[in-house]
Design a protein around this motif. Structure first.
Motif, mmCIF file in Angstrom:
data_model
loop_
_atom_site.group_PDB
_atom_site.id
_atom_site.type_symbol
_atom_site.label_atom_id
_atom_site.label_comp_id
_atom_site.label_asym_id
_atom_site.label_seq_id
_atom_site.Cartn_x
_atom_site.Cartn_y
_atom_site.Cartn_z
ATOM 1 N N LEU A 1 -4.697 -4.894 -3.806
ATOM 2 C CA LEU A 1 -5.896 -6.044 -4.197
ATOM 3 C C LEU A 1 -6.775 -5.999 -5.092
ATOM 4 O O LEU A 1 -7.265 -6.762 -5.701
ATOM 5 N N TYR B 1 -10.006 0.401 6.828
ATOM 6 C CA TYR B 1 -9.607 -0.612 5.625
ATOM 7 C C TYR B 1 -10.766 -1.364 5.135
ATOM 8 O O TYR B 1 -10.813 -2.077 4.334
ATOM 9 N N VAL C 1 -12.433 -9.620 1.638
ATOM 10 C CA VAL C 1 -11.302 -9.551 2.709
ATOM 11 C C VAL C 1 -12.238 -9.725 3.966
ATOM 12 O O VAL C 1 -13.383 -9.350 4.209
ATOM 13 N N TYR D 1 0.375 -9.360 1.007
ATOM 14 C CA TYR D 1 0.427 -7.740 0.923
ATOM 15 C C TYR D 1 0.634 -7.052 2.385
ATOM 16 O O TYR D 1 0.521 -7.908 3.518
ATOM 17 N N ASP D 2 1.048 -5.826 2.302
ATOM 18 C CA ASP D 2 1.097 -5.100 3.677
ATOM 19 C C ASP D 2 0.138 -4.012 3.788
ATOM 20 O O ASP D 2 -0.527 -4.066 2.684
ATOM 21 N N TYR D 3 0.132 -3.313 4.839
ATOM 22 C CA TYR D 3 -0.705 -2.174 4.699
ATOM 23 C C TYR D 3 -0.698 -1.172 3.718
ATOM 24 O O TYR D 3 -1.741 -0.306 3.488
ATOM 25 N N VAL E 1 -2.570 -10.380 4.276
ATOM 26 C CA VAL E 1 -2.071 -8.783 4.692
ATOM 27 C C VAL E 1 -1.577 -8.841 6.032
ATOM 28 O O VAL E 1 -2.291 -9.004 7.052
ATOM 29 N N ARG F 1 -11.084 1.201 2.103
ATOM 30 C CA ARG F 1 -10.181 0.820 1.008
ATOM 31 C C ARG F 1 -10.420 -0.144 0.286
ATOM 32 O O ARG F 1 -10.353 -0.472 -0.832
ATOM 33 N N ALA F 2 -11.046 -1.365 1.020
ATOM 34 C CA ALA F 2 -11.462 -2.637 0.520
ATOM 35 C C ALA F 2 -12.603 -2.198 -0.613
ATOM 36 O O ALA F 2 -12.501 -2.879 -1.841
ATOM 37 N N TYR G 1 -1.920 -2.427 0.333
ATOM 38 C CA TYR G 1 -3.235 -3.203 0.533
ATOM 39 C C TYR G 1 -4.203 -2.910 -0.666
ATOM 40 O O TYR G 1 -4.856 -3.673 -1.245
ATOM 41 N N ASP G 2 -4.186 -1.499 -1.217
ATOM 42 C CA ASP G 2 -5.134 -0.947 -2.189
ATOM 43 C C ASP G 2 -4.910 -1.868 -3.580
ATOM 44 O O ASP G 2 -5.642 -2.184 -4.505
ATOM 45 N N VAL H 1 -6.992 -9.973 6.526
ATOM 46 C CA VAL H 1 -6.057 -8.846 6.910
ATOM 47 C C VAL H 1 -6.109 -8.644 8.356
ATOM 48 O O VAL H 1 -6.872 -8.139 9.377
#
Length: 421
Positions: A127, A148, A136, A119-121, A97, A151-152, A124-125, A71
């Motif tokens: 994933l 982040y 990650v 992926y981008d920001y 990411v 969220r991960a 990201y979710d 990421v």
């Protein structure tokens, strides 16, 4: 015809059998196992017992390794992390990411990452929908670590996060809580706690080979580029040299001794008119006092020629590393009274394996993910460093030492030690 082992296999016969099995769709480790052998490769010694023999790598099959999403594709990811996967035995990169699509595509081609795993920001979710990604590795500016990580965890992924863990103790606790609720592992990327020279220094300190620990000194600094960067913004970095590179000195004093400081003192300075240091400090000097009487004296800076060294002094011997905190090229020296000549001191240099520090830390985390085991440097370890950093900034502001509570045991914030293999 020479036999390779007591079972009677010849080298030619084994290769012929394994080769046929490879042709049938079995890769070499499976072929060897099917042929009656073990999956690991064994070779006869090449050197005399008086010489150091390097161990063979024993990588897992790619589909058995833990899949990582990197990421953030900044300098650390491109220069160190992605190349380190080539030395990993339990980890592999499967996703990227980045906010820069073109860069992500270029890097994906370089490392064999499928374009569907970019992926981008914003997405990201999602994933959460990719079973290839088990973990990650967050390599973002400090102020983004908490968001982040949370969220991960909510996406069901384990988290390896770069140091410093976050910009506040409150953010660290938020990260710990999120991973605990999600039942996912959280590890802070303290690469040197997995590096052989530092592991050896810990062993020397803990086994009393230095006798009573008395003093620790360390310096870690560099000359920052004049161009604007996020490390010069307090809201993004949390501070200047102290949380970025000074944390290595702070962390080393803690893991070498296993203790936690009960009193800290700090002082900071920035060159007037230097645009780099309008918001964050240039230099920070700090002292830590530990329950056993060990005193640590450390300096860190953003405006001087690179220097990365440390020395731990015991009542009967000392060990130093110079460089100590670099990504490679570490050198260890140990000095004590000569056992052969009471008039002399012996100083020896110890050379240890130089596998990528990042490969070591990623494989440790992969092993913890695979075995549902607490990492050696969990979130609690990162939060303790942040707790001390905040106390050091208070000491600098108020001009007086700050008292801290120390737990009554060693390694209070660390998980089980990493395997020495």
């Amino acid at each position: 015809m020479k036999r390779d082992d007591a079972r009677g296999w010849t080298r030619r016969g084994l290769l012929s059998t394994a080769g046929g099995m490879v042709g049938a769709g079995l890769w070499l480790p499976e072929a060897l196992a099917a042929a009656g052998g073990k999956s690991e490769v064994k070779l006869p010694p090449m050197k005399s017992p008086t010489e150091v023999e390097s161990p063979l790598p024993e990588p897992m099959a790619p589909d058995k390794r833990v899949g990582f999403a990197i990421v953030g594709l900044g300098r650390l990811s491109l220069e160190e992390l992605l190349p380190a996967f080539g030395q990993c035995e339990k980890s592999r990169v499967v996703a990227l990411v980045s906010g820069d699509k073109d860069k992500a595509r270029t890097v994906a081609r370089q490392y064999g990452v499928s374009e569907k795993n970019l992926y981008d920001y914003k997405n990201y979710d999602t994933l959460a929908d990719n079973p290839e990604v088990q973990a990650v590795y967050i390599v973002l500016p400090n102020h983004m670590h908490a968001e982040y990580t949370v969220r991960a965890a909510k996406a069901g992924k384990h988290v390896l996060c770069e140091k410093p863990m976050a910009n506040s103790v409150a953010e660290c606790q938020q990260m710990i809580d999120a991973c605990r609720v999600a039942k996912k592992q959280l590890m802070v990327a303290y690469r040197l706690q997995y590096e052989p020279h530092h592991r050896a220094a810990i062993q020397l300190a803990r086994s009393k080979k230095l006798a009573a620990l008395k003093l620790f000194s360390a310096d870690n600094g560099q000359n920052q580029a004049p161009e604007p960067q996020w490390r010069h913004k307090k809201a993004m970095a949390g501070g200047g040299a102290l949380p970025d590179v000074g944390i290595y000195c702070l962390s080393a004093a803690r893991y070498l001794s296993g203790e936690e400081p009960v009193e800290v003192w700090g002082s900071l300075y920035s060159t007037p008119g230097d645009a780099r240091f309008k918001e964050v400090e240039e230099d920070f000097l700090f002292t830590l006092r530990f329950p056993s009487g060990l005193i640590a004296q450390c300096t860190t800076g953003y405006g001087h020629h690179e220097s990365r060294r440390m020395r731990l002094m015991g009542s009967e011997a000392w060990v130093d590393l110079d460089p100590a905190f670099s990504y490679s090229g570490l050198r260890m020296r140990i000095s004590r009274k000569s056992p052969e000549d009471p008039r002399a001191s012996d100083t020896l240099e110890r050379s240890l394996p130089r596998k990528s520090q990042f490969a070591r830390e990623m494989d440790h985390f992969a092993e913890c993910v695979q075995n549902n085991r607490t990492p050696h440097t969990p979130g609690e370890e990162g939060m303790q460093d942040q707790r001390i950093i905040e106390a050091l900034y208070r000491a600098a502001r108020e001009g007086k030492p700050q008292k801290l509570e120390a737990p009554g045991k060693l390694d209070a914030f660390r998980g089980p030690p990493p395997s020495e293999g």
